[in-house]
Write a protein that holds these residues in place. Structure first.
Motif, PDB file in Angstrom:
ATOM      1  N   HIS A   1      34.501  40.711  -6.548  1.00  0.00           N
ATOM      2  CA  HIS A   1      35.668  40.897  -5.688  1.00  0.00           C
ATOM      3  C   HIS A   1      35.251  41.393  -4.306  1.00  0.00           C
ATOM      4  CE1 HIS A   1      39.811  41.547  -4.612  1.00  0.00           C
ATOM      5  NE2 HIS A   1      39.533  42.799  -4.270  1.00  0.00           N
ATOM      6  N   ALA A   2      34.250  42.279  -4.278  1.00  0.00           N
ATOM      7  CA  ALA A   2      33.787  42.833  -3.009  1.00  0.00           C
ATOM      8  C   ALA A   2      33.057  41.780  -2.181  1.00  0.00           C
ATOM      9  CB  ALA A   2      32.870  44.024  -3.257  1.00  0.00           C
ATOM     10  N   ASP A   3      32.403  40.856  -2.842  1.00  0.00           N
ATOM     11  CA  ASP A   3      31.642  39.823  -2.139  1.00  0.00           C
ATOM     12  C   ASP A   3      31.925  38.489  -2.813  1.00  0.00           C
ATOM     13  OD1 ASP A   3      29.854  38.205  -0.856  1.00  0.00           O
ATOM     14  OD2 ASP A   3      28.051  39.241  -1.569  1.00  0.00           O
ATOM     15  N   SER A   4      32.796  37.715  -2.201  1.00  0.00           N
ATOM     16  CA  SER A   4      33.195  36.452  -2.816  1.00  0.00           C
ATOM     17  C   SER A   4      32.027  35.487  -2.938  1.00  0.00           C
ATOM     18  CB  SER A   4      34.324  35.801  -2.013  1.00  0.00           C
ATOM     19  OG  SER A   4      33.888  35.572  -0.690  1.00  0.00           O
ATOM     20  N   SER A   5      30.946  35.751  -2.177  1.00  0.00           N
ATOM     21  CA  SER A   5      29.776  34.881  -2.283  1.00  0.00           C
ATOM     22  C   SER A   5      28.810  35.373  -3.365  1.00  0.00           C
ATOM     23  CB  SER A   5      29.044  34.819  -0.935  1.00  0.00           C
ATOM     24  OG  SER A   5      28.540  36.095  -0.610  1.00  0.00           O
ATOM     25  N   ALA A   6      29.174  36.486  -4.026  1.00  0.00           N
ATOM     26  CA  ALA A   6      28.312  37.030  -5.077  1.00  0.00           C
ATOM     27  C   ALA A   6      28.193  36.031  -6.213  1.00  0.00           C
ATOM     28  CB  ALA A   6      28.875  38.347  -5.594  1.00  0.00           C
ATOM     29  N   PRO A   7      27.033  35.994  -6.836  1.00  0.00           N
ATOM     30  CA  PRO A   7      26.842  35.023  -7.918  1.00  0.00           C
ATOM     31  C   PRO A   7      27.693  35.355  -9.143  1.00  0.00           C
ATOM     32  CG  PRO A   7      24.979  36.528  -7.786  1.00  0.00           C
ATOM     33  CD  PRO A   7      25.875  36.830  -6.612  1.00  0.00           C
ATOM     34  N   VAL A   8      27.995  34.322  -9.881  1.00  0.00           N
ATOM     35  CA  VAL A   8      28.689  34.495 -11.152  1.00  0.00           C
ATOM     36  C   VAL A   8      27.754  35.259 -12.076  1.00  0.00           C
ATOM     37  CG1 VAL A   8      29.684  33.250 -13.124  1.00  0.00           C
ATOM     38  CG2 VAL A   8      29.928  32.351 -10.800  1.00  0.00           C
ATOM     39  N   PRO A   9      28.291  36.197 -12.887  1.00  0.00           N
ATOM     40  CA  PRO A   9      27.403  36.987 -13.749  1.00  0.00           C
ATOM     41  C   PRO A   9      26.541  36.096 -14.634  1.00  0.00           C
ATOM     42  CG  PRO A   9      29.695  37.197 -14.429  1.00  0.00           C
ATOM     43  CD  PRO A   9      29.686  36.492 -13.125  1.00  0.00           C
ATOM     44  N   SER A  10      25.302  36.479 -14.757  1.00  0.00           N
ATOM     45  CA  SER A  10      24.374  35.675 -15.546  1.00  0.00           C
ATOM     46  C   SER A  10      24.630  35.866 -17.031  1.00  0.00           C
ATOM     47  CB  SER A  10      22.935  36.074 -15.222  1.00  0.00           C
ATOM     48  OG  SER A  10      22.670  37.360 -15.736  1.00  0.00           O
ATOM     49  N   LYS A  11      24.164  34.897 -17.772  1.00  0.00           N
ATOM     50  CA  LYS A  11      24.273  35.001 -19.234  1.00  0.00           C
ATOM     51  C   LYS A  11      23.449  36.180 -19.736  1.00  0.00           C
ATOM     52  CE  LYS A  11      25.233  30.147 -20.058  1.00  0.00           C
ATOM     53  NZ  LYS A  11      24.784  28.900 -20.650  1.00  0.00           N
ATOM     54  N   ARG A  12      22.373  36.507 -18.996  1.00  0.00           N
ATOM     55  CA  ARG A  12      21.534  37.643 -19.399  1.00  0.00           C
ATOM     56  C   ARG A  12      22.315  38.952 -19.351  1.00  0.00           C
ATOM     57  NH1 ARG A  12      16.059  37.725 -16.130  1.00  0.00           N
ATOM     58  NH2 ARG A  12      16.500  39.910 -16.512  1.00  0.00           N
ATOM     59  N   THR A  13      23.171  39.116 -18.331  1.00  0.00           N
ATOM     60  CA  THR A  13      23.941  40.353 -18.199  1.00  0.00           C
ATOM     61  C   THR A  13      24.858  40.535 -19.388  1.00  0.00           C
ATOM     62  OG1 THR A  13      23.878  40.122 -15.813  1.00  0.00           O
ATOM     63  CG2 THR A  13      25.501  41.639 -16.703  1.00  0.00           C
ATOM     64  N   TYR A  14      25.631  39.487 -19.697  1.00  0.00           N
ATOM     65  CA  TYR A  14      26.523  39.582 -20.853  1.00  0.00           C
ATOM     66  C   TYR A  14      25.732  39.623 -22.162  1.00  0.00           C
ATOM     67  CZ  TYR A  14      30.525  38.722 -17.841  1.00  0.00           C
ATOM     68  OH  TYR A  14      31.482  38.828 -16.880  1.00  0.00           O
ATOM     69  N   GLY A  15      24.634  38.881 -22.182  1.00  0.00           N
ATOM     70  CA  GLY A  15      23.802  38.861 -23.380  1.00  0.00           C
ATOM     71  C   GLY A  15      23.282  40.244 -23.728  1.00  0.00           C
ATOM     72  N   ALA A  16      22.862  40.994 -22.710  1.00  0.00           N
ATOM     73  CA  ALA A  16      22.359  42.356 -22.936  1.00  0.00           C
ATOM     74  C   ALA A  16      23.453  43.229 -23.544  1.00  0.00           C
ATOM     75  CB  ALA A  16      21.854  42.959 -21.638  1.00  0.00           C
ATOM     76  N   GLY A  17      24.679  43.074 -23.049  1.00  0.00           N
ATOM     77  CA  GLY A  17      25.800  43.836 -23.600  1.00  0.00           C
ATOM     78  C   GLY A  17      26.056  43.498 -25.054  1.00  0.00           C
ATOM     79  N   TRP A  18      26.049  42.226 -25.367  1.00  0.00           N
ATOM     80  CA  TRP A  18      26.302  41.811 -26.755  1.00  0.00           C
ATOM     81  C   TRP A  18      25.150  42.189 -27.676  1.00  0.00           C
ATOM     82  CZ3 TRP A  18      30.823  40.991 -28.670  1.00  0.00           C
ATOM     83  CH2 TRP A  18      31.857  40.578 -27.836  1.00  0.00           C
ATOM     84  N   ILE A  19      23.930  42.087 -27.180  1.00  0.00           N
ATOM     85  CA  ILE A  19      22.776  42.502 -27.994  1.00  0.00           C
ATOM     86  C   ILE A  19      22.878  43.995 -28.312  1.00  0.00           C
ATOM     87  CG2 ILE A  19      20.275  42.913 -27.903  1.00  0.00           C
ATOM     88  CD1 ILE A  19      20.081  40.185 -26.428  1.00  0.00           C
ATOM     89  N   THR A  20      23.275  44.790 -27.327  1.00  0.00           N
ATOM     90  CA  THR A  20      23.452  46.227 -27.552  1.00  0.00           C
ATOM     91  C   THR A  20      24.530  46.465 -28.598  1.00  0.00           C
ATOM     92  OG1 THR A  20      22.754  46.727 -25.297  1.00  0.00           O
ATOM     93  CG2 THR A  20      24.013  48.429 -26.446  1.00  0.00           C
ATOM     94  N   ALA A  21      25.644  45.739 -28.499  1.00  0.00           N
ATOM     95  CA  ALA A  21      26.734  45.891 -29.470  1.00  0.00           C
ATOM     96  C   ALA A  21      26.268  45.555 -30.882  1.00  0.00           C
ATOM     97  CB  ALA A  21      27.918  45.006 -29.069  1.00  0.00           C
ATOM     98  N   VAL A  22      25.539  44.448 -31.009  1.00  0.00           N
ATOM     99  CA  VAL A  22      25.030  44.043 -32.333  1.00  0.00           C
ATOM    100  C   VAL A  22      24.029  45.084 -32.848  1.00  0.00           C
ATOM    101  CG1 VAL A  22      23.644  42.302 -33.539  1.00  0.00           C
ATOM    102  CG2 VAL A  22      25.481  41.588 -31.997  1.00  0.00           C
ATOM    103  N   PHE A  23      23.164  45.582 -31.957  1.00  0.00           N
ATOM    104  CA  PHE A  23      22.203  46.612 -32.345  1.00  0.00           C
ATOM    105  C   PHE A  23      22.904  47.843 -32.903  1.00  0.00           C
ATOM    106  CE2 PHE A  23      20.188  50.595 -30.946  1.00  0.00           C
ATOM    107  CZ  PHE A  23      19.032  50.567 -31.716  1.00  0.00           C
TER     108      PHE A  23
END
Length: 198
Positions: free
Chosen positions: A164-186
């Protein structure tokens, strides 16, 4: 209550993204980390009761898990953290180290002394929720699920704020969400391994 401590770390990470998750997780387990060399030397010990399943142990951690010992370890951890990060991070890490003692107070049988070595022979502390495994498991699973959900939510929130702060900011990577889900599964697998004594 291994997973419950980790769940609390994930809850704190959701609110305090600057401190690495591994540091927060290690902080919640620091009393047990300090316990290991004392266990190996025989200065502290664990007695299994029953079939040795979930919560069926009396822990003689008269130094690391005494109230005074836990406070001292938490203060030392906070002072070291202050030199590495900042005052706020040090307060968070010190609080998480001491949170281990508070959570253990709920579940442990009366095996936690006030002073190191049970000096003064005061009554031992512990509310004994491990005697009621279903209630203890619900408490621990609540911490685990809250940690998993809040951690994933915080990743999404931080990413949305950045986009929102930077409309040119990249879409979140799969790695970012993947790390969150891996932590949840752990977190969930850690609870399952503890509960089913795997």
């Amino acid at each position: 209550m291994l997973a419950g401590h980790f769940g609390l770390a994930a809850i704190v990470k959701a609110m305090e993204p600057k401190v690495p998750l591994w540091v927060l997780m290690a902080s919640t387990q620091f009393l047990d980390i300090a316990f290991i060399p004392l266990l190996l030397t025989g200065a502290e010990s664990i007695d299994k009761i029953g079939d040795g399943g979930y919560g069926e142990a009396v822990i003689h951690a008269d130094y690391t898990h005494s109230l005074a010992g836990a406070l001292l370890i938490a203060i030392v951890a906070a002072l070291i953290s202050w030199r590495i990060w900042n005052k706020r991070s040090a307060a968070i890490i010190g609080s998480l180290v001491f949170s281990h003692w508070l959570i253990d107070l709920l579940v442990h049988r009366s095996d936690m002394p006030l002073l190191p070595g049970n000096f003064g022979d005061f009554p031992l502390l512990g509310f004994g929720l491990w005697k009621l495994p279903a209630i203890s498991a619900i408490l621990e699973l609540s911490l685990v699920l809250a940690g998993a959900c809040l951690y994933i939510w915080s990743i999404k929130k931080r990413t949305a704020k950045q986009n929102h702060a930077d409309s040119s900011a990249p879409v979140p990577s799969k790695r970012t969400y993947g790390a969150g889900w891996i932590t949840a599964v752990f977190l969930i697998l850690t609870f399952a391994a503890d509960y089913f004594s795997l």
